[in-house]
Scaffold this motif. Structure first.
Motif, mmCIF file in Angstrom:
data_model
loop_
_atom_site.group_PDB
_atom_site.id
_atom_site.type_symbol
_atom_site.label_atom_id
_atom_site.label_comp_id
_atom_site.label_asym_id
_atom_site.label_seq_id
_atom_site.Cartn_x
_atom_site.Cartn_y
_atom_site.Cartn_z
ATOM 1 N N GLY A 171 0.775 -1.231 0.000
ATOM 2 C CA GLY A 171 0.000 0.000 0.000
ATOM 3 C C GLY A 171 0.801 1.272 0.000
ATOM 4 O O GLY A 171 0.229 2.358 -0.099
ATOM 5 N N VAL A 172 2.128 1.182 0.120
ATOM 6 C CA VAL A 172 2.978 2.377 0.146
ATOM 7 C C VAL A 172 3.641 2.530 -1.220
ATOM 8 O O VAL A 172 4.310 1.609 -1.701
ATOM 9 N N LYS A 173 3.482 3.715 -1.839
ATOM 10 C CA LYS A 173 4.049 3.949 -3.164
ATOM 11 C C LYS A 173 5.533 4.257 -3.070
ATOM 12 O O LYS A 173 5.952 5.080 -2.249
ATOM 13 N N ILE A 174 6.322 3.573 -3.902
ATOM 14 C CA ILE A 174 7.778 3.760 -3.922
ATOM 15 C C ILE A 174 8.227 3.976 -5.364
ATOM 16 O O ILE A 174 7.869 3.194 -6.251
ATOM 17 N N ASP A 175 9.005 5.032 -5.573
ATOM 18 C CA ASP A 175 9.610 5.290 -6.882
ATOM 19 C C ASP A 175 11.025 4.712 -6.883
ATOM 20 O O ASP A 175 11.811 4.948 -5.953
ATOM 21 N N VAL A 176 11.363 3.961 -7.937
ATOM 22 C CA VAL A 176 12.632 3.247 -7.986
ATOM 23 C C VAL A 176 13.427 3.718 -9.207
ATOM 24 O O VAL A 176 12.900 3.757 -10.325
ATOM 25 N N ALA A 177 14.678 4.077 -8.972
ATOM 26 C CA ALA A 177 15.560 4.447 -10.086
ATOM 27 C C ALA A 177 16.092 3.182 -10.751
ATOM 28 O O ALA A 177 16.121 2.105 -10.160
ATOM 29 N N ALA A 178 16.518 3.304 -12.006
ATOM 30 C CA ALA A 178 17.091 2.163 -12.716
ATOM 31 C C ALA A 178 18.332 1.672 -11.987
ATOM 32 O O ALA A 178 19.074 2.448 -11.370
ATOM 33 N N GLY A 179 18.566 0.353 -12.030
ATOM 34 C CA GLY A 179 19.711 -0.191 -11.326
ATOM 35 C C GLY A 179 19.955 -1.637 -11.694
ATOM 36 O O GLY A 179 19.433 -2.140 -12.694
ATOM 37 N N SER A 180 20.734 -2.320 -10.891
ATOM 38 C CA SER A 180 21.036 -3.726 -11.139
ATOM 39 C C SER A 180 21.195 -4.450 -9.822
ATOM 40 O O SER A 180 21.436 -3.827 -8.771
ATOM 41 N N ILE A 181 21.075 -5.789 -9.871
ATOM 42 C CA ILE A 181 21.247 -6.624 -8.693
ATOM 43 C C ILE A 181 22.015 -7.866 -9.103
ATOM 44 O O ILE A 181 21.810 -8.407 -10.204
ATOM 45 N N GLN A 182 22.946 -8.305 -8.266
ATOM 46 C CA GLN A 182 23.758 -9.484 -8.569
ATOM 47 C C GLN A 182 22.983 -10.746 -8.175
ATOM 48 O O GLN A 182 22.464 -10.861 -7.056
ATOM 49 N N LEU A 183 22.859 -11.678 -9.102
ATOM 50 C CA LEU A 183 22.158 -12.927 -8.851
ATOM 51 C C LEU A 183 23.118 -13.958 -8.271
ATOM 52 O O LEU A 183 24.330 -13.916 -8.525
ATOM 53 N N ASN A 184 22.575 -14.869 -7.511
ATOM 54 C CA ASN A 184 23.365 -15.962 -6.958
ATOM 55 C C ASN A 184 23.448 -17.106 -7.965
ATOM 56 O O ASN A 184 22.446 -17.472 -8.591
ATOM 57 N N GLY A 185 24.624 -17.670 -8.137
ATOM 58 C CA GLY A 185 24.803 -18.756 -9.077
ATOM 59 C C GLY A 185 24.202 -20.064 -8.583
ATOM 60 O O GLY A 185 24.135 -20.317 -7.370
ATOM 61 N N THR A 186 23.742 -20.889 -9.541
ATOM 62 C CA THR A 186 23.184 -22.216 -9.265
ATOM 63 C C THR A 186 22.076 -22.131 -8.215
ATOM 64 O O THR A 186 22.117 -22.763 -7.157
ATOM 65 N N GLN A 187 21.064 -21.329 -8.548
ATOM 66 C CA GLN A 187 19.991 -21.113 -7.568
ATOM 67 C C GLN A 187 18.722 -20.614 -8.242
ATOM 68 O O GLN A 187 18.778 -19.890 -9.236
ATOM 69 N N GLY A 188 17.567 -21.010 -7.701
ATOM 70 C CA GLY A 188 16.301 -20.396 -8.088
ATOM 71 C C GLY A 188 15.995 -19.282 -7.105
ATOM 72 O O GLY A 188 16.027 -19.492 -5.892
ATOM 73 N N GLN A 189 15.724 -18.092 -7.585
ATOM 74 C CA GLN A 189 15.583 -16.946 -6.674
ATOM 75 C C GLN A 189 14.531 -15.959 -7.180
ATOM 76 O O GLN A 189 14.320 -15.821 -8.383
#
Length: 317
Positions: free
Chosen positions: A82-100
């Motif tokens: 219910g809380v509005k959040i504005d997000v800037a463009a970015g990236s996130i590192q994924l973990n190898g050999t995993q479903g996430q």
């Protein structure tokens, strides 16, 4: 609980005499905390309404692409519980050999987790399955709010076709409906027979109202009495009852009086004197009321009679 507001007044001092003309409202921690609590409750209400209506959903953007084990996302906006959040463009590192699962948290950060429940509890965005160096599969898990869920200001107007009606300053619908409905449930509006009643100050002699001020008309309990052909009220009253006396004692007093309904001769009320004192004065008068069948007791009232030294009645209670 509604907000309890304070009424504030200025502190006014006569510049010539220094006399206090008006004692101003003091600013105290209690009053300040009252304001803080009111602001907090208002935010909680807004957030609660947003949570109920929108929940956790994406308004725009937050689309993902990958390069190796790096997931890049576009700028966007979303509701998290219910809380509005504005997000800037970015990236996130994924973990190898995993479903996430990738999700937006209430702190405005994009995070990953192996728990679907954790992602569902916030604002779930994407799912990735990886091997040691790259993404194997990915799934768009965003719940995107349709633009139709929002109302444009230009669609709200005082009148006009295909517009949403707007309330005026008094909270009334400032809106004109074009095209009059000729019937209501197949009936026309008016004062004639078989019309839907019209509230225009004109007597509608054809109106058969079921109740008056919440009461039915009839001869039963809590009903409005009717009148017979002679204009007399069709109701139990002494003027419409036949009186029969019986049980005369040695002093010539009748100890029982029956009141019977004139219409069908059923018993309406019976008065019985009892409990005589040493002078033969009856100290108790029992009234028993009967229902329409004349046999079922509806109510019993017992009166205590007191006498003076001359044997005259002084009170009945």
């Amino acid at each position: 609980m509604s907000y309890q507001k304070n009424t504030w007044v200025d502190h006014i001092v006569d510049p010539g005499t220094g006399e206090i003309v008006q004692q101003g409202t003091k600013f105290t921690a209690t009053r300040a905390n009252n304001m803080e609590s009111g602001i907090e409750r208002a935010h909680q209400l807004v957030e609660g309404l947003a949570q109920n209506i929108l929940g956790s959903s994406v308004i725009s953007g937050l689309a993902f692409t990958t390069n190796g084990l790096t997931a890049n996302y576009t700028a966007g906006a979303a509701y998290v519980n219910g809380v509005k959040i504005d997000v800037a463009a970015g990236s996130i590192q994924l973990n190898g050999t995993q479903g996430q699962y990738i999700y937006l948290d209430t702190d405005g950060l994009v995070k990953n987790t192996t728990s679907q429940a954790t992602a569902d509890a916030k604002c779930k965005l994407w799912y990735f399955a990886t091997d040691a160096t790259s993404v194997i599969t990915s799934t768009d898990s965003r719940t995107i709010v349709s633009k139709d869920a929002f109302v444009k200001q230009t669609d709200v107007a005082a009148n006009g076709a295909n517009k949403i009606p707007r309330l005026d300053g008094q909270g009334k619908g400032a809106f004109s409906i074009t095209g009059d409905a000729s019937t209501v449930a197949g009936k026309t509006v008016g004062n004639a027979a078989d019309n839907v009643p019209l509230s225009n100050g004109t007597l509608n002699t054809n109106l058969n109202a079921d109740m008056v001020d919440g009461y039915h008309v009839g001869t039963g309990a809590n009903q409005i009495p009717t009148r017979d052909a002679n204009g007399k009220l069709v109701a139990d009253q002494l003027a419409r009852l036949k009186i029969t006396k019986s049980g005369k004692d040695a002093s010539g007093k009748f100890t029982q009086v029956d009141y019977k309904r004139e219409s069908d001769n059923t018993l309406f009320m019976r008065s019985v004197l009892s409990n005589p004192d040493a002078n033969g004065n009856y100290q108790t008068d029992t009234w028993t009321y009967y229902k329409a069948d004349g046999t079922t007791v509806a109510e019993t009232k017992i009166w205590t009679i007191t006498y003076d030294a001359d044997g005259d009645i002084t009170s009945v209670a």
